[in-house]
Write a protein that holds these residues in place. Structure first.
Motif, PDB file in Angstrom:
ATOM      1  N   LEU A  80      -7.830   0.403  11.801  1.00  0.00           N
ATOM      2  CA  LEU A  80      -6.390   0.464  11.991  1.00  0.00           C
ATOM      3  C   LEU A  80      -6.340   0.638  13.406  1.00  0.00           C
ATOM      4  O   LEU A  80      -7.128   1.330  14.320  1.00  0.00           O
ATOM      5  CB  LEU A  80      -5.916   1.779  11.151  1.00  0.00           C
ATOM      6  CG  LEU A  80      -5.917   1.639   9.774  1.00  0.00           C
ATOM      7  CD1 LEU A  80      -5.399   2.874   9.126  1.00  0.00           C
ATOM      8  CD2 LEU A  80      -4.924   0.652   9.398  1.00  0.00           C
ATOM      9  N   ASP A  84      -0.204  -0.913  13.944  1.00  0.00           N
ATOM     10  CA  ASP A  84      -0.332  -1.423  12.442  1.00  0.00           C
ATOM     11  C   ASP A  84       0.738  -0.651  11.481  1.00  0.00           C
ATOM     12  O   ASP A  84       1.212   0.415  11.630  1.00  0.00           O
ATOM     13  CB  ASP A  84      -1.746  -1.254  11.919  1.00  0.00           C
ATOM     14  CG  ASP A  84      -2.682  -1.948  12.553  1.00  0.00           C
ATOM     15  OD1 ASP A  84      -2.402  -2.920  13.347  1.00  0.00           O
ATOM     16  OD2 ASP A  84      -3.846  -1.936  12.473  1.00  0.00           O
ATOM     17  N   ILE A 159      -2.812  -2.413   4.039  1.00  0.00           N
ATOM     18  CA  ILE A 159      -2.252  -2.656   5.397  1.00  0.00           C
ATOM     19  C   ILE A 159      -1.382  -3.817   5.090  1.00  0.00           C
ATOM     20  O   ILE A 159      -1.724  -4.871   4.561  1.00  0.00           O
ATOM     21  CB  ILE A 159      -3.472  -3.359   6.089  1.00  0.00           C
ATOM     22  CG1 ILE A 159      -4.668  -1.955   6.502  1.00  0.00           C
ATOM     23  CG2 ILE A 159      -3.156  -3.831   7.455  1.00  0.00           C
ATOM     24  CD1 ILE A 159      -5.950  -2.623   7.319  1.00  0.00           C
ATOM     25  N   LYS A 162      -0.541  -6.354  10.904  1.00  0.00           N
ATOM     26  CA  LYS A 162      -1.361  -5.993  11.824  1.00  0.00           C
ATOM     27  C   LYS A 162      -0.865  -6.819  13.179  1.00  0.00           C
ATOM     28  O   LYS A 162      -1.484  -7.585  13.460  1.00  0.00           O
ATOM     29  CB  LYS A 162      -2.978  -6.181  11.462  1.00  0.00           C
ATOM     30  CG  LYS A 162      -3.375  -5.266  10.710  1.00  0.00           C
ATOM     31  CD  LYS A 162      -4.852  -5.536  10.356  1.00  0.00           C
ATOM     32  CE  LYS A 162      -5.826  -5.287  11.688  1.00  0.00           C
ATOM     33  NZ  LYS A 162      -5.710  -3.695  11.835  1.00  0.00           N
ATOM     34  N   SER A 165      -3.144  -7.124  16.286  1.00  0.00           N
ATOM     35  CA  SER A 165      -4.605  -7.725  16.358  1.00  0.00           C
ATOM     36  C   SER A 165      -4.423  -9.172  16.339  1.00  0.00           C
ATOM     37  O   SER A 165      -4.336 -10.127  15.763  1.00  0.00           O
ATOM     38  CB  SER A 165      -5.041  -7.150  14.751  1.00  0.00           C
ATOM     39  OG  SER A 165      -5.232  -5.951  14.643  1.00  0.00           O
TER      40      SER A 165
END
Length: 377
Positions: A80, A84, A159, A162, A165
């Motif tokens: 994480l 996120d 999750i 994200k 990312s």
């Protein structure tokens, strides 16, 4: 006074006072590096290696670490990061505790965004640091936080998003933009491919990775050919693809001097002369055509005092000049084997008589006469 003209021309020529469009053959043959005074090597075309990509082929170590200097393993998409978004659900299989007053044994605590400091605040659990943790690790944190309020708690962390990312790919690619990183562990070439590929030829394109305060660069062809250069990408990396078409520059006594585009590995010196329109018949010195190039050459390494071992050498990027005598038929054949490289400068000198003729023309010019007086009114 006119009878002194031949003697004056000879004297000025001997003193090097000749009008010219560029360096003479003599000045090229004796050229030295600025500052250090080291002579620039002049290599006859017959002594150049076939293909002449460089006088000595550099090894990967000679080229430096390149992108491999950044190191780093594959990106773990489970960890994480700030930004996120997670979804948290807790379960209780006991008869008493957190869900005793309800008919349900599960409770969705909701969705939470990891703040910039790496924390989330959840009901019943409180503020928890979750940055660099995995969903499994966070589930254990939640279970530990629920003890005392739940008999046999369990937790499920998913999750949802994200957004942080990802990497940014910019520059000489067909579709620049943000590329998300996934569990596939994307590398440099993966990101460039997702950005539509480079818009230039590999030999003419450099790839620079900016990671925090660090950066590293390698040519795209090197990234394609060396596994260690095709490194794993990390979130927030910036992938800058720079460059485009390769060019060489034709200067001096050519019919079409200027900057000319070409594809590396597909243009010989003979073809380059043709691209420049060939030599000017009334001006060029066909015996003195040159290619100026920066390339790797062997340079002696200074030995330690009293060191009896042979002097070692290393490869360094230095200027090199190739000399071509186009009056020789053999040179034409060799020119077909000599490959042009990016940023080469192709230069044709003037024939000596051309410079003398320029000087003679200057001498022959009549002195300007005074303007006629304006007519009186």
């Amino acid at each position: 006074m006119r009878r002194l003209a031949p003697l004056l021309l000879v004297a000025l020529a001997a003193a090097g006072c000749r009008p010219a469009d560029g360096p003479s053959n003599g000045s090229i043959q004796s050229a030295h590096l600025p500052g250090g005074g080291q002579k620039i090597p002049v290599i006859e075309l017959a002594d150049a290696p076939s293909g002449a990509a460089s006088a000595f082929a550099p090894t990967p170590s000679d080229l430096g670490a390149g992108l491999s200097a950044l190191g780093g393993g594959a990106y773990n998409s489970e960890r994480l990061r700030p930004g996120d978004v997670i979804d948290v659900t807790v379960l209780d299989t006991g008869e008493d505790g957190l869900f005793a007053s309800t008919n349900s044994k599960t409770l969705n605590l909701g969705r939470f965004t990891v703040d910039q400091k790496g924390f989330v605040s959840m009901p019943f659990v409180g503020r928890q640091r979750v940055a660099e943790s995995t969903p499994t690790g966070l589930e254990r944190q939640i279970v530990s936080g629920l003890k005392g309020t739940s008999v046999n708690p369990q937790a499920v962390v998913t999750i949802v998003d994200k957004p942080s990312s990802a990497v940014i790919v910019s520059g000489a690619v067909n579709a620049p933009g943000k590329i998300p990183l996934t569990a596939k562990h994307e590398k440099v070439m993966d990101a460039i491919a997702q950005a539509g590929g480079a818009s230039g030829k590999p030999d003419a394109v450099d790839v620079t990775i900016v990671r925090g305060k660090r950066r590293a660069t390698a040519s795209l062809s090197r990234v394609m050919n060396e596994d260690r250069q095709n490194i794993y990408l990390q979130p927030d990396d910036q992938v800058m693809v720079e460059g485009g078409a390769s060019t060489f520059t034709a200067l001096g006594a050519f019919k079409s001097a200027g900057e000319i585009q070409f594809e590396v590995g597909k243009l010989s010196l003979a073809q380059a002369v043709g691209r420049a329109g060939g030599l000017l018949d009334d001006r060029a010195d066909a015996g003195n055509v040159y290619v100026f190039r920066n390339q790797y050459i062997k340079v002696p390494v200074p030995a330690a005092v009293n060191d009896k071992t042979p002097t070692a050498t290393t490869l360094q990027m230095r200027p090199v000049i190739y000399h071509v005598n186009m009056r020789k038929a053999s040179s034409i054949a060799l020119m077909q084997l000599f490959q042009m490289q990016k940023d080469d400068v192709l230069y044709a000198t003037n024939a000596p008589l051309v410079d003398y003729a320029k000087l003679f023309t200057i001498y022959q010019k009549s002195a300007p006469t005074a303007a006629a007086p304006a007519p009186s009114l």
